[in-house]
Design a protein around this motif. Sequence first.
Motif, PDB file in Angstrom:
ATOM      1  N   TYR A  94     -34.292  54.408  16.486  1.00  0.00           N
ATOM      2  CA  TYR A  94     -35.666  54.893  16.649  1.00  0.00           C
ATOM      3  C   TYR A  94     -35.793  55.762  17.897  1.00  0.00           C
ATOM      4  O   TYR A  94     -36.397  56.845  17.862  1.00  0.00           O
ATOM      5  N   ASN A 152     -36.751  59.645  17.625  1.00  0.00           N
ATOM      6  CA  ASN A 152     -38.161  59.952  17.847  1.00  0.00           C
ATOM      7  C   ASN A 152     -38.552  60.264  19.287  1.00  0.00           C
ATOM      8  O   ASN A 152     -39.644  60.817  19.512  1.00  0.00           O
ATOM      9  N   THR A 154     -41.475  53.521  24.826  1.00  0.00           N
ATOM     10  CA  THR A 154     -41.975  54.757  24.211  1.00  0.00           C
ATOM     11  C   THR A 154     -42.653  55.688  25.212  1.00  0.00           C
ATOM     12  O   THR A 154     -43.299  56.664  24.818  1.00  0.00           O
ATOM     13  N   ALA A 180     -38.316  50.300  10.162  1.00  0.00           N
ATOM     14  CA  ALA A 180     -38.137  51.721   9.851  1.00  0.00           C
ATOM     15  C   ALA A 180     -39.205  52.206   8.888  1.00  0.00           C
ATOM     16  O   ALA A 180     -39.753  53.308   9.032  1.00  0.00           O
ATOM     17  N   THR A 239     -42.870  52.108  10.747  1.00  0.00           N
ATOM     18  CA  THR A 239     -43.035  53.180  11.729  1.00  0.00           C
ATOM     19  C   THR A 239     -43.105  54.552  11.051  1.00  0.00           C
ATOM     20  O   THR A 239     -43.800  55.450  11.527  1.00  0.00           O
ATOM     21  N   TRP A 266     -45.458  53.164  17.119  1.00  0.00           N
ATOM     22  CA  TRP A 266     -44.527  52.115  17.519  1.00  0.00           C
ATOM     23  C   TRP A 266     -45.145  50.723  17.445  1.00  0.00           C
ATOM     24  O   TRP A 266     -44.444  49.724  17.577  1.00  0.00           O
TER      25      TRP A 266
END
Length: 459
Positions: free
Chosen positions: A289, A293, A351, A414, A417, A423
Motif C-alpha cells: 500500500y 499509494n 499516511t 486491498a 482501500t 486508509w
Amino acid sequence: MKDSVTAAQRTPSAERTTRDLARAAVSGWLGTAMEFMDFQLYSLAAAIVFNKIFFPDVSPAVGLIAAMATYGVGYVARLAGAVYFGRMGDRIGRKKVLYLTILLMGASTTLIGVLPTYASIGILAPMLLVALRLVQGFGAGAEIAGATVLLAEYAPVRRRGLVSSLVSLGTNSGTLAASGLWAVLLATLSEDQLLSWGWRLPFLLSFVLMLFAFWLRRGLKESPVFEERPDVVDGVAMAKEKVIAAAHEGDVLAAGIRQRKGKAFFLALGLRFGQAGNSGLMQTFLVGYIATNLAVGRSVPTDAIVYGSLLGFVTVPLVGQLGDRFGRRALYLALTALTAVVAFPVMLLITSGSTAGVMLGMVLGLNVGVLGLFSLESVTMAELFGSRTRFTQLALAKEIGGILATAIGPVLAATLTAVTGSWWPIAAMLVVYSLITFVSALLAPETRGRDLVRLEDAA
C-alpha cells in the motif's frame, strides 16, 4: 495412573541438561525463523514484484489484489498441514514432525526462486507459484506450532514465558532477514535487474538455512512432557479406545479423556486473532500500500520493517519476562487495549507522506500490535491445552486464526482501500482484531505456572 499404565510400560523420560534446553531453544528459534523468512520473502515479493512478474496483464490495483490472493492460499494449505502433522506430533512426538516440516518449507521456497515467469510460460507460471505456495504452507502449518509446543514443554516453569518467547524471536529474526534482503535488493538493483533476476536471490538463499536447521534437529531429544504423558507407552500415544479402557474414575487418564473439548480452543483462536490480523496488515498489506499509494521511496516500508524487527529483540523477551511476573492475562489486556487506542494515530503517521512518519508508525504498530502479542501467544496457547491434544489444537488455532485474519485481511484491506480511496479501513481493521483478542483474554483463565503434563485443557 499406575493402575492404568505401569512404570515398566511407560517410556522413561531421559534427563534434560542445560545443553539440551539450549539446543531445543535454538532449534525452535531457527525453524520458526525459517518459516517466517520464507513467508515474509513471499509476502514482500507479492507486494513489490509478483504483480508485475506473474500478473502483468492487469491493472496495478488488480495485480496487487491477485498477488495478495496467492499469498493467502498458502494459509489454506497450512490448515491441512496443521491437522495432519498436529495429530502426528501428538501421537509419535514433537521431534519427528519437526524434521518433515523444515524439509517441506525449505524445498518449496527454494523452488520458487527458479520458477519461470509469466513472460516465459504464460498462465502456467502463476499456477506453479500457487502450487509451491501450497506445499510451503502444508509444511509451515505445523512448524511454529511444533516449535512452540517443544520449547514450552522444555522450559522451566518460572521462566516459561521468557524461554517460549524465543519462538517469537524466530518470527522476528525471519522477518528481519527477509526484510533486510529485500531492502538491500531495492537499494542496490535497478527496476530491470530486480524484475529479471534479483527477486530470485532471497528464495535461493533459504536453501542454506534449511540445511543448517535440519542438521541441528538431528541431535534434538524428544520433549520431556511428551515422554512423561500418562497415555504414552513406548514412545507412542495410546489410541482413545485404549485410554478409555485403561482409565479409572478420578485418575489422570479419566480426567484427560472425558473432558469436553472446545472452550480452550475458541479462547486460543480469539487470542490468536489480534496478532495474526495485525501482522497481515502491518507486515504484508501496508508494504504494498505504501509503495503504491504514498510519495515515499520504495525502500521505506521495508526499512521500517527492519527497524521494527530490530526493536523487537527487546520487545519480545521483555513481554515474555513480564508475563512470567504478572501473568498472561494482564499483559494481553494491556497490549490489545493499547493497540486499539493507537490504531488511528499510527495510520495517520504512516499516511502522512513523510519518511519519518512512515517509519515511526510502522515500528510502533509492529512492536505493540504484532510482536508483543506474539511473545504472549507463544506460551499462553501452549498452556491452555492439555498434553494429549496440545500440538493439534495449538496448530489448528494458529492456522484457522491465520486464515480468518492474516490471509483474508490483506485481500480485504486491498479491496476496501480501493473502494473507499482512503486508509481508514486499515485502522478500523486493526481496532477490530485487537478488541477480539481483548475480549478473549478477559474470558480466558490465567495459565501461568500450569503443569503441562496434564492431559486436560485449562478451560
